[in-house]
Design a protein around this motif. Structure first.
Motif, PDB file in Angstrom:
ATOM      1  N   LEU A 202       9.713  -1.856  -5.619  1.00 51.62           N
ATOM      2  CA  LEU A 202       8.590  -1.343  -4.836  1.00 51.62           C
ATOM      3  C   LEU A 202       7.519  -2.416  -4.801  1.00 51.62           C
ATOM      4  CD1 LEU A 202       8.428   2.207  -6.474  1.00 51.62           C
ATOM      5  CD2 LEU A 202       9.427   1.647  -4.249  1.00 51.62           C
ATOM      6  N   ALA A 203       7.068  -2.770  -3.596  1.00 57.63           N
ATOM      7  CA  ALA A 203       6.092  -3.854  -3.465  1.00 57.63           C
ATOM      8  C   ALA A 203       5.072  -3.505  -2.396  1.00 57.63           C
ATOM      9  CB  ALA A 203       6.792  -5.160  -3.115  1.00 57.63           C
ATOM     10  N   VAL A 204       3.891  -4.089  -2.501  1.00 60.28           N
ATOM     11  CA  VAL A 204       2.832  -3.873  -1.521  1.00 60.28           C
ATOM     12  C   VAL A 204       2.348  -5.228  -1.019  1.00 60.28           C
ATOM     13  CG1 VAL A 204       1.091  -3.746  -3.350  1.00 60.28           C
ATOM     14  CG2 VAL A 204       0.576  -2.822  -1.083  1.00 60.28           C
ATOM     15  N   ARG A 205       2.087  -5.295   0.299  1.00 60.77           N
ATOM     16  CA  ARG A 205       1.566  -6.516   0.918  1.00 60.77           C
ATOM     17  C   ARG A 205       0.323  -6.174   1.719  1.00 60.77           C
ATOM     18  NH1 ARG A 205       5.358  -8.878   5.329  1.00 60.77           N
ATOM     19  NH2 ARG A 205       4.298  -7.248   6.552  1.00 60.77           N
ATOM     20  N   PRO A 206      -0.769  -6.912   1.502  1.00 61.69           N
ATOM     21  CA  PRO A 206      -1.987  -6.637   2.268  1.00 61.69           C
ATOM     22  C   PRO A 206      -1.825  -7.052   3.728  1.00 61.69           C
ATOM     23  CG  PRO A 206      -2.277  -8.589   0.913  1.00 61.69           C
ATOM     24  CD  PRO A 206      -0.963  -8.007   0.530  1.00 61.69           C
ATOM     25  N   GLU A 207      -2.497  -6.339   4.606  1.00 62.15           N
ATOM     26  CA  GLU A 207      -2.478  -6.654   6.037  1.00 62.15           C
ATOM     27  C   GLU A 207      -3.878  -7.055   6.493  1.00 62.15           C
ATOM     28  OE1 GLU A 207       0.133  -6.980   7.724  1.00 62.15           O
ATOM     29  OE2 GLU A 207       1.575  -6.077   6.326  1.00 62.15           O
ATOM     30  N   PRO A 208      -3.976  -7.871   7.564  1.00 60.92           N
ATOM     31  CA  PRO A 208      -5.288  -8.359   8.022  1.00 60.92           C
ATOM     32  C   PRO A 208      -6.283  -7.258   8.364  1.00 60.92           C
ATOM     33  CG  PRO A 208      -3.500  -9.598   9.044  1.00 60.92           C
ATOM     34  CD  PRO A 208      -2.868  -8.459   8.337  1.00 60.92           C
ATOM     35  N   ASP A 209      -5.785  -6.094   8.789  1.00 62.61           N
ATOM     36  CA  ASP A 209      -6.694  -5.022   9.191  1.00 62.61           C
ATOM     37  C   ASP A 209      -7.204  -4.208   7.999  1.00 62.61           C
ATOM     38  OD1 ASP A 209      -4.430  -3.660   8.432  1.00 62.61           O
ATOM     39  OD2 ASP A 209      -4.102  -2.667  10.372  1.00 62.61           O
ATOM     40  N   GLY A 210      -6.879  -4.625   6.775  1.00 61.80           N
ATOM     41  CA  GLY A 210      -7.323  -3.897   5.598  1.00 61.80           C
ATOM     42  C   GLY A 210      -6.323  -2.885   5.091  1.00 61.80           C
ATOM     43  N   GLY A 211      -5.272  -2.662   5.872  1.00 59.12           N
ATOM     44  CA  GLY A 211      -4.226  -1.758   5.437  1.00 59.12           C
ATOM     45  C   GLY A 211      -3.187  -2.482   4.603  1.00 59.12           C
ATOM     46  N   SER A 212      -2.005  -1.868   4.469  1.00 54.60           N
ATOM     47  CA  SER A 212      -0.964  -2.425   3.607  1.00 54.60           C
ATOM     48  C   SER A 212       0.407  -2.144   4.195  1.00 54.60           C
ATOM     49  CB  SER A 212      -1.027  -1.816   2.207  1.00 54.60           C
ATOM     50  OG  SER A 212      -2.323  -1.831   1.678  1.00 54.60           O
ATOM     51  N   THR A 213       1.380  -2.877   3.691  1.00 54.33           N
ATOM     52  CA  THR A 213       2.782  -2.593   3.971  1.00 54.33           C
ATOM     53  C   THR A 213       3.469  -2.282   2.648  1.00 54.33           C
ATOM     54  OG1 THR A 213       2.921  -3.973   5.951  1.00 54.33           O
ATOM     55  CG2 THR A 213       4.979  -3.511   4.793  1.00 54.33           C
ATOM     56  N   LEU A 214       4.078  -1.117   2.600  1.00 52.49           N
ATOM     57  CA  LEU A 214       4.842  -0.707   1.428  1.00 52.49           C
ATOM     58  C   LEU A 214       6.300  -1.071   1.655  1.00 52.49           C
ATOM     59  CD1 LEU A 214       5.258   0.854  -1.256  1.00 52.49           C
ATOM     60  CD2 LEU A 214       5.442   2.949   0.117  1.00 52.49           C
ATOM     61  N   ARG A 215       6.834  -1.893   0.757  1.00 49.66           N
ATOM     62  CA  ARG A 215       8.229  -2.347   0.876  1.00 49.66           C
ATOM     63  C   ARG A 215       9.042  -1.736  -0.255  1.00 49.66           C
ATOM     64  NH1 ARG A 215      10.700  -7.016  -1.418  1.00 49.66           N
ATOM     65  NH2 ARG A 215      12.585  -7.695  -0.288  1.00 49.66           N
TER      66      ARG A 215
ATOM     67  N   PRO B 118      -5.832   0.603   1.476  1.00 50.18           N
ATOM     68  CA  PRO B 118      -5.890  -0.743   0.907  1.00 50.18           C
ATOM     69  C   PRO B 118      -4.785  -0.961  -0.115  1.00 50.18           C
ATOM     70  CG  PRO B 118      -7.628   0.615  -0.017  1.00 50.18           C
ATOM     71  CD  PRO B 118      -7.012   1.416   1.092  1.00 50.18           C
ATOM     72  N   PRO B 119      -4.431  -2.224  -0.405  1.00 49.95           N
ATOM     73  CA  PRO B 119      -3.347  -2.521  -1.345  1.00 49.95           C
ATOM     74  C   PRO B 119      -3.545  -1.922  -2.728  1.00 49.95           C
ATOM     75  CG  PRO B 119      -3.935  -4.487  -0.109  1.00 49.95           C
ATOM     76  CD  PRO B 119      -4.962  -3.444   0.236  1.00 49.95           C
ATOM     77  N   ASP B 120      -4.797  -1.845  -3.215  1.00 50.05           N
ATOM     78  CA  ASP B 120      -4.988  -1.312  -4.561  1.00 50.05           C
ATOM     79  C   ASP B 120      -4.639   0.167  -4.642  1.00 50.05           C
ATOM     80  OD1 ASP B 120      -7.143  -0.574  -3.027  1.00 50.05           O
ATOM     81  OD2 ASP B 120      -8.622  -0.794  -4.632  1.00 50.05           O
ATOM     82  N   ALA B 121      -4.835   0.903  -3.536  1.00 51.33           N
ATOM     83  CA  ALA B 121      -4.449   2.318  -3.517  1.00 51.33           C
ATOM     84  C   ALA B 121      -2.926   2.462  -3.523  1.00 51.33           C
ATOM     85  CB  ALA B 121      -5.033   3.014  -2.303  1.00 51.33           C
ATOM     86  N   VAL B 122      -2.262   1.612  -2.771  1.00 51.63           N
ATOM     87  CA  VAL B 122      -0.793   1.652  -2.753  1.00 51.63           C
ATOM     88  C   VAL B 122      -0.237   1.258  -4.117  1.00 51.63           C
ATOM     89  CG1 VAL B 122       1.288   0.751  -1.663  1.00 51.63           C
ATOM     90  CG2 VAL B 122      -0.766   1.143  -0.287  1.00 51.63           C
ATOM     91  N   TRP B 123      -0.829   0.232  -4.723  1.00 51.53           N
ATOM     92  CA  TRP B 123      -0.363  -0.193  -6.047  1.00 51.53           C
ATOM     93  C   TRP B 123      -0.584   0.905  -7.084  1.00 51.53           C
ATOM     94  CZ3 TRP B 123       2.931  -2.975  -8.324  1.00 51.53           C
ATOM     95  CH2 TRP B 123       2.822  -3.239  -9.688  1.00 51.53           C
ATOM     96  N   HIS B 124      -1.691   1.617  -6.964  1.00 52.00           N
ATOM     97  CA  HIS B 124      -1.957   2.744  -7.865  1.00 52.00           C
ATOM     98  C   HIS B 124      -0.803   3.739  -7.812  1.00 52.00           C
ATOM     99  CE1 HIS B 124      -4.442   5.966  -9.752  1.00 52.00           C
ATOM    100  NE2 HIS B 124      -3.784   6.741  -8.907  1.00 52.00           N
ATOM    101  N   VAL B 125      -0.291   4.014  -6.625  1.00 52.66           N
ATOM    102  CA  VAL B 125       0.815   4.954  -6.467  1.00 52.66           C
ATOM    103  C   VAL B 125       2.111   4.369  -7.036  1.00 52.66           C
ATOM    104  CG1 VAL B 125       2.221   6.217  -4.795  1.00 52.66           C
ATOM    105  CG2 VAL B 125      -0.245   6.026  -4.452  1.00 52.66           C
ATOM    106  N   ILE B 126       2.346   3.089  -6.773  1.00 54.67           N
ATOM    107  CA  ILE B 126       3.570   2.451  -7.250  1.00 54.67           C
ATOM    108  C   ILE B 126       3.651   2.481  -8.773  1.00 54.67           C
ATOM    109  CG2 ILE B 126       4.744   0.220  -7.475  1.00 54.67           C
ATOM    110  CD1 ILE B 126       3.900  -0.411  -4.625  1.00 54.67           C
TER     111      ILE B 126
END
Length: 547
Positions: free
Chosen positions: A476-489, A391-399
């Protein structure tokens, strides 16, 4: 305050929540104290202006003044750098460049007390001339604005003719302010003991990293260090001095120690084995500062004036400050207690400000080229996107926990080599780390980057302060995806300066796949781990190698 005149709030990193009033002279509304504090409440709250609010002392002084019941006006050349500070909504933020008389005079209109916390320490050659010009401008502005008192924090120095350039400049600035025609309090301090101070960090890393060391003879010079909390208490208390007081005061802690004794005492408090310190006479201040910059996070341009100042014995000649700001009932904080408190702050990641709050001399301050004011020219970009099953919050935690002890998630040796090369060329390198392992604010230092913009939960932009022939950013940016995952840019942007900049980009471009590609994969893997561990996972618990 930096010397450029760009309006920080005109670009994409503007913080619309900061109350920005160019040339404001309005007084903020009264407010209650922000904490228990030990300050006597003023009969009538004073309007106090604080310069240098993005620095180590200024950033800590503002909340203490609020706690004492004063109304605070934070004067900054770049108000955007105050974004995210806990106290920013409780003060009046005013834009002013310290080099411009009209701006400073307007910022000081209606002010009872003005704190002068500006200096060019570590800013390279001719810093004495910059300090002199800025002090003269401030003195004139304060006089013309009708300020009731100036308070300045300078350096403790002996009465000799051959002071180090740093101490000579601090002395001259104090003399300029005392001759301003405005009642002035000059506080002269030696080594300041506190989490994040440059002097403390230099002593800390020398002691922790070197169980045995050969040092210059200045390690046996006497020093009267003072805890940052006592410095702040003197600064706050100076606001209410009677108008006839116009003088300098020596301030120091209760103990006089040599630098050698300070290192031994630090080791004892930190639970380290006793250090072996051997003094020799062959190390000049220049060689000593190079050695300090290689061993500690303090870069050469800052280490050199600090080391040069240690050549002098700095011990208080008087304690007259107690007539106006009495010592606390429990007494001034001793060396061991100050070190113990500082280490506790570091361990708890509760370091409010650090020496790295100040920008690295010569580092770029230009905004990302997407700013409307960008003039064009060659621009190179390396953009990468990775789908992450988290999920995006997990990716943001890493960023938001990247850098420092966490590292950069790819090819640690390459990052270490780049950091060493940067240190050797006078840059900050990787040892500067970060102020808080869990949270980033605009203007925080992260190794050899500085935070330019934070959009919580979405985007982090870093501006390079490493030595490169051009301007560089990492986004570093994160975008939520419809399936609940994320895209890390991830976007690396570089604007080269001349042919050398062009050659630099094309020489490192072949390694981008390993460095930036590996970084993408490492961050994605860590985000999946964080998601599996739950949102409460703390940074630093993963297996990512330190870089």
């Amino acid at each position: 305050m930096p010397s450029t005149s760009r309006n920080a709030l005109s670009g994409p990193c503007a913080d619309r929540n900061v109350r920005f009033r160019p040339g404001s002279t309005g007084r903020p509304p009264p407010r209650a104290a922000v904490g228990p504090g030990a300050y006597a409440r003023p009969v009538s709250p004073l309007v106090v202006a604080v310069t240098g609010v993005t620095g180590y002392v200024g950033g800590r002084l503002v909340p203490e003044l609020l706690r004492a019941g004063h109304r605070v006006r934070a004067v900054a050349r770049n108000p955007g750098r105050l974004q995210g500070r806990d106290w920013v909504d409780d003060v009046d933020v005013v834009e002013a460049d310290a080099q411009h008389l009209d701006q400073v005079r307007s910022a000081l209109e209606g002010v009872d007390v003005a704190y002068y916390l500006i200096h060019s320490l570590g800013s390279g050659r001719r810093f004495e001339a910059r300090d002199r010009r800025t002090a003269l401008t401030f003195a004139q502005a304060a006089r013309e604005a009708g300020v009731g008192r100036i308070v300045y924090l300078g350096g403790l120095h002996p009465d000799v003719d051959d002071l180090s350039p740093h101490l000579e400049s601090r002395k001259e600035v104090g003399e300029i302010l005392l001759a301003s025609g405005v009642p002035t309090t000059v506080l002269r301090a030696a080594v300041v003991l506190g989490s994040g101070s440059a002097s403390f960090e230099m002593m800390r890393y020398l002691t922790e990293r070197l169980p045995a060391m050969t040092t210059p003879r200045w390690v046996d010079n006497r020093i009267q260090p003072i805890a940052i909390r006592d410095v702040l208490r003197y600064l706050v208390g100076s606001a209410t001095m009677p108008p006839e007081v116009n003088r300098a005061f020596d301030i120091g802690g209760p103990e006089v120690l040599t630098y050698r004794q300070m290192m031994h005492r630090y080791a004892a408090v930190a639970g380290l084995p006793r250090r072996v310190v051997v003094g020799v006479g062959v190390l000049s201040p220049r060689l000593s500062s190079l050695w300090v910059s290689l061993v500690t996070p303090v870069p050469g341009p800052l280490a050199r004036p600090l080391v040069e100042s240690l050549v002098h014995e700095v011990v208080c000649d008087e304690h007259d400050i107690a007539e106006h700001v009495p010592d606390p009932p429990e007494g001034l904080l001793g060396f061991d207690d100050a070190v113990r408190l500082a280490l506790a702050r570091i361990q708890d990641a509760d370091v409010v400000t650090r020496w790295s709050s100040a920008s690295v001399p010569g580092a770029p301050s230009d905004p990302l080229p997407s700013d409307p004011d960008w003039a064009g020219g060659s621009l190179y970009r390396d953009e990468r996107r990775t789908r992450v099953d988290a999920p995006p919050d997990a990716v943001w935690h890493v960023i938001q926990t990247v850098g420092g002890e966490r590292g950069w998630y790819s090819w640690p040796l390459a990052w270490q080599v780049r950091g060493v090369l940067d240190r050797l060329s006078g840059g900050p390198g990787l040892r500067r780390g970060r102020r808080d392992p869990r949270r980033l604010l605009v203007d925080d230092a992260v190794d050899f980057w500085r935070v330019e913009e934070v959009v919580p939960g979405r985007m982090l932009r870093l501006r390079a302060e490493m030595r490169v022939p051009g301007l560089a950013w990492l986004e570093l940016a994160v975008r939520p995806e419809p399936d609940g995952g994320s895209t890390l840019r991830q976007v690396a942007t570089f604007h080269p300066h001349g042919l050398l900049g062009q050659l630099y980009w094309w020489s490192v471009a072949p390694f981008h796949g390993v460095v930036f590609g590996g970084m993408q994969q490492g961050m994605a893997a860590e985000a999946r781990r964080v998601a599996a561990a739950g949102a409460s996972a703390e940074p630093g618990t993963g297996a990512t190698p330190r870089s």
